[in-house]
Design an enzyme around this catalytic site. Structure first.
Site, PDB file in Angstrom:
ATOM      1  CD  GLU A 184      -1.433   8.485  42.697  1.00 20.30           C
ATOM      2  OE1 GLU A 184      -0.931   8.012  43.747  1.00 20.30           O
ATOM      3  OE2 GLU A 184      -0.817   9.253  41.950  1.00 20.30           O
ATOM      4  CG  HIS A 185      -6.306   5.090  44.235  1.00 21.16           C
ATOM      5  ND1 HIS A 185      -6.896   4.784  45.442  1.00 21.16           N
ATOM      6  CD2 HIS A 185      -6.190   6.444  44.214  1.00 21.16           C
ATOM      7  CE1 HIS A 185      -7.149   5.902  46.108  1.00 21.16           C
ATOM      8  NE2 HIS A 185      -6.719   6.924  45.390  1.00 21.16           N
ATOM      9  CG  ASP A 199      -0.137   1.694  46.536  1.00 22.47           C
ATOM     10  OD1 ASP A 199      -1.301   1.973  46.176  1.00 22.47           O
ATOM     11  OD2 ASP A 199       0.379   2.168  47.565  1.00 22.47           O
ATOM     12  CB  SER A 257       4.325  15.965  55.022  1.00 21.94           C
ATOM     13  OG  SER A 257       2.972  15.743  55.386  1.00 21.94           O
ATOM     14  CG  ASP A 297       3.914   7.302  50.553  1.00 18.00           C
ATOM     15  OD1 ASP A 297       3.779   7.293  49.314  1.00 18.00           O
ATOM     16  OD2 ASP A 297       2.963   7.441  51.344  1.00 18.00           O
ATOM     17  CE1 TYR A 340      -5.560   4.724  49.560  1.00 17.67           C
ATOM     18  CE2 TYR A 340      -6.206   3.148  51.255  1.00 17.67           C
ATOM     19  CZ  TYR A 340      -5.299   3.599  50.319  1.00 17.67           C
ATOM     20  OH  TYR A 340      -4.129   2.905  50.115  1.00 17.67           O
TER      21      TYR A 340
END
Length: 566
Positions: free
Chosen positions: A60-61, A63, A202, A248, A306
């Site tokens: 996580e965090h 990429d 999504s 994703d 972010y």
């Protein structure tokens, strides 16, 4: 390589879902969307396009600093029944029969029907287009569609998917002279089971499925590989203001049943399918996704969350380079991954996973050089002020602002360069170790011991601790869910997705899932009043791409539902 494979096309549900139980369950769902499509549009759909959501199992965090991650597709997905509009269609036919016109509806009444059409650009921008330029994305192609990035609506993701198909397959020169080069008018009916705003991508699933729908209805799928679809979907999602690194989309497009992807970003995007050991362990295991029901408004909070993490890691890379004697140009903005390669003297082609692991282990002690002196700052504070950060960068205030702050808004008193660097390098190492556990298990024969799950769980727990205390991308509710998951019997549990809310992912014995969910429901206050479908939307078990859920496109026989859901 997996990215070079064509997009799968099936002609029956048993091809798409080899597990008969899964096929029967999905048959009911497909039957509903096919029948509802015919009621609404007056004709049967030609295709169903499908794209799953994804869960990031670890990584996580990291990429956006070009280290690898380990996502998997989930069973929850977006389905689009689609076909060319026909003159006999019901209301709305006049609009959709314009060149490339689209009529989009959703089984969820929350999302209102939409009708729109692309326009050929035959002149320069209008005054209104120029006035809206700050908030509207326009295609750099022969075609024009408005997407207001300040107020994203569900149809924005459909338009984003459409843009890539228009730009790549319908060039201006042909479109102006050859009617056969025009996109066909399309009717679309959507349904989805990926919870929105939960960190399960999504939005990426919507864009991937929409891109597929427009490709297939326009007979443009031939020659499109999984890798090229990932690239198209990445570019398309940027049109809604999401600067995705491809994690994703790669998971949604390339994953296969019972596998995850080791996705790397340096020196270029690459993906390696890694079989997961969970179907062969004793006990067998699944992943349980639990939505904290805390929604972080990424637009409002980006300057504290972010975007701030992105700036902290980028500045941290420059400061560390200075301390290591690595020369940088004044306009360079390298990531930690780039600095690592320069420090190691590694070639631009990059390192394999084994070499990268050794390199990170050698480099980790150097991260301590980012820890600031304790004098002159509050007790326990390990961050630096803006003035200190500028000085450490070796740049003038003007140049620092140009390189690191002119393109993004951030706000904080102390910038946590050391904490973020520590998280990045230890998390990158955990991703490689997670991959190693899976590969060793895959090389072994027969049933796998429970210790395999224990090792994976330990890495997930360590990842969450780092996300919570070093990256600081968790929140009290997510931390509570992870603690509850562990007390309820999970081998490991961690936050997944961008953070500050959203979902956790837990590794759980398959035969204990019901008991596990009940314990979490009883312990997590926001779940206590949830029952039935509402509870199933909040917390659910998933097998990565189980039953061919990694297959993204299903060609629909018009009588496909005759043997299902009766």
């Amino acid at each position: 390589m997996a990215a070079q494979l064509p997009i799968p096309v099936f002609t029956s549900l048993d091809q798409a879902f080899p597990d008969l139980q899964t096929a029967a369950v999905q048959g009911v769902r497909y039957k509903e969307v096919v029948e509802e499509y015919e009621k609404r549009f007056g004709h049967k759909p030609t295709y169903i396009a499908r794209a799953p959501g994804r869960v990031n199992l670890i990584g996580e965090h990291i990429d956006y600093v070009l280290f690898g991650a380990f996502p998997a597709a989930i069973e929850r997905d977006i389905l689009i029944a689609c076909g060319p509009s026909l003159p006999s269609s019901t209301s709305g036919a006049a609009e959709t029969l314009t060149v490339g016109g689209v009529r989009a509806e959703n089984l969820n009444p929350k999302y209102a029907p939409q009708t729109f059409a692309p326009m050929l650009k035959t002149a320069g921008p209008s005054a209104q287009e120029e006035a809206d330029a700050a908030s509207t994305v326009h295609a750099e192609s022969a075609w024009h569609l408005d997407i207001n990035t300040r107020e994203l609506r569900w149809e924005s993701y459909i338009k984003a998917g459409y843009y890539g198909v228009l730009s790549r397959f319908f060039p201006a020169a042909l479109a102006e002279t050859d009617k056969q080069a025009h996109p066909v008018p399309v009717d679309l009916l959507f349904t989805g089971s990926v919870p929105s705003g939960s960190g399960l991508s999504s939005s990426a699933a919507m864009v991937v499925a929409s891109t597929l729908a427009f490709l297939t209805v326009n007979n443009k799928l031939d020659g499109v590989t999984k890798g090229s679809l990932v690239e198209m979907a990445m570019e398309n999602e940027k049109r809604v203001g999401v600067n995705s690194g491809g994690l994703d989309q790669a998971a949604s497009v390339i994953c296969t049943p019972h596998s995850a992807l080791y996705v790397t970003f340096y020196p270029k995007l690459d993906a390696e399918l890694i079989p997961l050991p969970t179907p062969r362990t004793s006990p067998r295991a699944v992943f349980v996704c639990a939505n904290s029901l805390v929604v972080s408004d990424k637009v409002v909070s980006a300057k504290w969350h972010y975007n701030l993490r992105v700036v902290e890691t980028l500045v941290g890379a420059r400061v560390l380079a200075n301390k290591l004697g690595i020369t940088l140009g004044p306009n360079e903005r390298p990531t930690f991954r780039v600095i690592l390669s320069r420090w190691l003297g590694a070639p631009e082609s990059g390192l394999d996973a084994d070499g990268l692991k050794v390199g990170i282990e050698r480099f980790l002690p150097e991260v301590e050089k980012l820890r600031p002196p304790r004098e002159g700052r509050p007790a326990g504070e390990e961050g630096v002020t803006l003035d200190e950060m500028v000085e450490l960068s070796g740049l003038s205030k003007e140049q620092f602002h140009k390189v690191y702050l002119s393109w993004v808004e951030v706000e904080t008193e102390y910038f946590q360069l050391y904490k973020r660097a520590r998280h990045v390098f230890t998390e990158a190492l955990r991703v490689i170790e997670f991959r190693e556990v899976c590969l060793r298990a895959n090389a072994a024969s027969g049933e796998l011991p429970e210790d395999t799950l224990v090792k994976l769980g330990e890495l997930m727990d360590q990842s969450h601790e780092s996300c919570s205390t070093l990256c600081e991308s968790s929140c009290p509710e997510v931390d509570a869910l992870c603690r509850l998951a562990k007390s309820a019997g999970a081998f490991g549990s961690r936050i997944t997705g961008a953070g500050w809310g959203g979902c956790t992912v837990s590794l759980v014995a398959e035969d204990k899932v019901g008991e596990f969910i009940q314990k979490v429901k009883e312990g997590y206050e926001p779940y206590r009043a949830l029952e039935g479908e509402k509870l199933r939307e909040a917390i659910f078990a998933t097998k990565p791409s189980a039953g061919a859920f990694g297959e993204l496109f299903v060609a629909l026989l018009l009588d496909m539902c005759s043997c299902w859901g009766q």
